[in-house]
Write a protein that holds these residues in place. Sequence first.
Motif, mmCIF file in Angstrom:
data_model
loop_
_atom_site.group_PDB
_atom_site.id
_atom_site.type_symbol
_atom_site.label_atom_id
_atom_site.label_comp_id
_atom_site.label_asym_id
_atom_site.label_seq_id
_atom_site.Cartn_x
_atom_site.Cartn_y
_atom_site.Cartn_z
ATOM 1 N N TYR A 227 3.006 -3.686 -7.314
ATOM 2 C CA TYR A 227 3.983 -3.563 -6.226
ATOM 3 C C TYR A 227 4.114 -4.845 -5.405
ATOM 4 O O TYR A 227 4.918 -4.896 -4.475
ATOM 5 C CB TYR A 227 3.580 -2.409 -5.293
ATOM 6 C CG TYR A 227 3.491 -1.087 -6.003
ATOM 7 C CD1 TYR A 227 4.637 -0.377 -6.338
ATOM 8 C CD2 TYR A 227 2.248 -0.560 -6.379
ATOM 9 C CE1 TYR A 227 4.557 0.835 -7.015
ATOM 10 C CE2 TYR A 227 2.160 0.650 -7.056
ATOM 11 C CZ TYR A 227 3.314 1.341 -7.375
ATOM 12 O OH TYR A 227 3.238 2.534 -8.049
ATOM 13 N N TYR B 209 -2.598 -1.901 -7.011
ATOM 14 C CA TYR B 209 -1.462 -2.230 -6.147
ATOM 15 C C TYR B 209 -0.739 -3.511 -6.567
ATOM 16 O O TYR B 209 0.329 -3.814 -6.034
ATOM 17 C CB TYR B 209 -1.930 -2.352 -4.690
ATOM 18 C CG TYR B 209 -2.584 -1.093 -4.172
ATOM 19 C CD1 TYR B 209 -1.824 -0.031 -3.691
ATOM 20 C CD2 TYR B 209 -3.975 -0.958 -4.190
ATOM 21 C CE1 TYR B 209 -2.429 1.129 -3.232
ATOM 22 C CE2 TYR B 209 -4.588 0.196 -3.732
ATOM 23 C CZ TYR B 209 -3.812 1.244 -3.261
ATOM 24 O OH TYR B 209 -4.409 2.398 -2.818
ATOM 25 N N SER C 188 -4.162 -7.010 -3.824
ATOM 26 C CA SER C 188 -4.540 -5.667 -4.258
ATOM 27 C C SER C 188 -6.011 -5.383 -3.980
ATOM 28 O O SER C 188 -6.386 -4.258 -3.640
ATOM 29 C CB SER C 188 -4.239 -5.485 -5.755
ATOM 30 O OG SER C 188 -4.494 -4.162 -6.157
ATOM 31 N N THR D 186 0.827 -1.205 0.000
ATOM 32 C CA THR D 186 0.000 0.000 0.000
ATOM 33 C C THR D 186 0.862 1.257 0.000
ATOM 34 O O THR D 186 0.652 2.180 -0.802
ATOM 35 C CB THR D 186 -0.923 0.016 1.230
ATOM 36 O OG1 THR D 186 -1.695 -1.186 1.253
ATOM 37 C CG2 THR D 186 -1.857 1.214 1.190
ATOM 38 N N GLY E 257 2.589 1.875 -3.282
ATOM 39 C CA GLY E 257 1.700 2.417 -4.305
ATOM 40 C C GLY E 257 1.229 3.824 -4.028
ATOM 41 O O GLY E 257 0.978 4.599 -4.958
#
Length: 201
Positions: free
Chosen positions: A186, A183, A168, A96, A99
């Motif tokens: 990542y 997300y 995500s 999180t 992102g």
Amino acid sequence: MSPRRRAQRRIRRMRLLRRIAWSSAAVLAVALAAVLIPLGLAHEKPTAICVDDPRTFPASGIEGWQGEQLENAATIMQTATALGFGRDGQILGVMTAMGESSLHNIDYGDWETRGFTNPDGSRTTSIGLFQQQEWWGPPEARMDPATAATLFYERLARVADWPSMPRSHAIHRVQINTDRDYYSRYESDAVSVVDALSGHC
């Protein structure tokens, strides 16, 4: 040939032999060093990475994340652990922040950088690692990495089925962003960072 000349020739020959011996010894020493030093380094025990000691973090970084970014990732991981979340929870938190802020604790957000507004047309008030808006808490709470992470995990805990969801999508349920797959890009880096910082000290 006179005895004196024979003696001088013998001395010159001995000096030449000594030079050759010294040169050979020097070449041998260099060759041995070239072989033995790398072998010693290869068997040298790598420095342990401790999540609570930034001095042990690799200067070269982990998957391109380094310095302050790794320190913030470590804070997120420690907060997750303190709140009872395991590795999966740590990965979600780090994903999180990657992102939202590239793991930098920034005091500005989408309004300042891209002019984004909320659905009702009001300007966004996102700040901090998790880019949390004002309804998450006061600015000092959102700008404190550990407190911001706590706010994130408190909301994640309310998503009952988050462990069975794509990572995500679980984050999307907390952050309420527009793209629930945002997300995902990542995830691999977050896994690498969390696993690297989770090594035994």
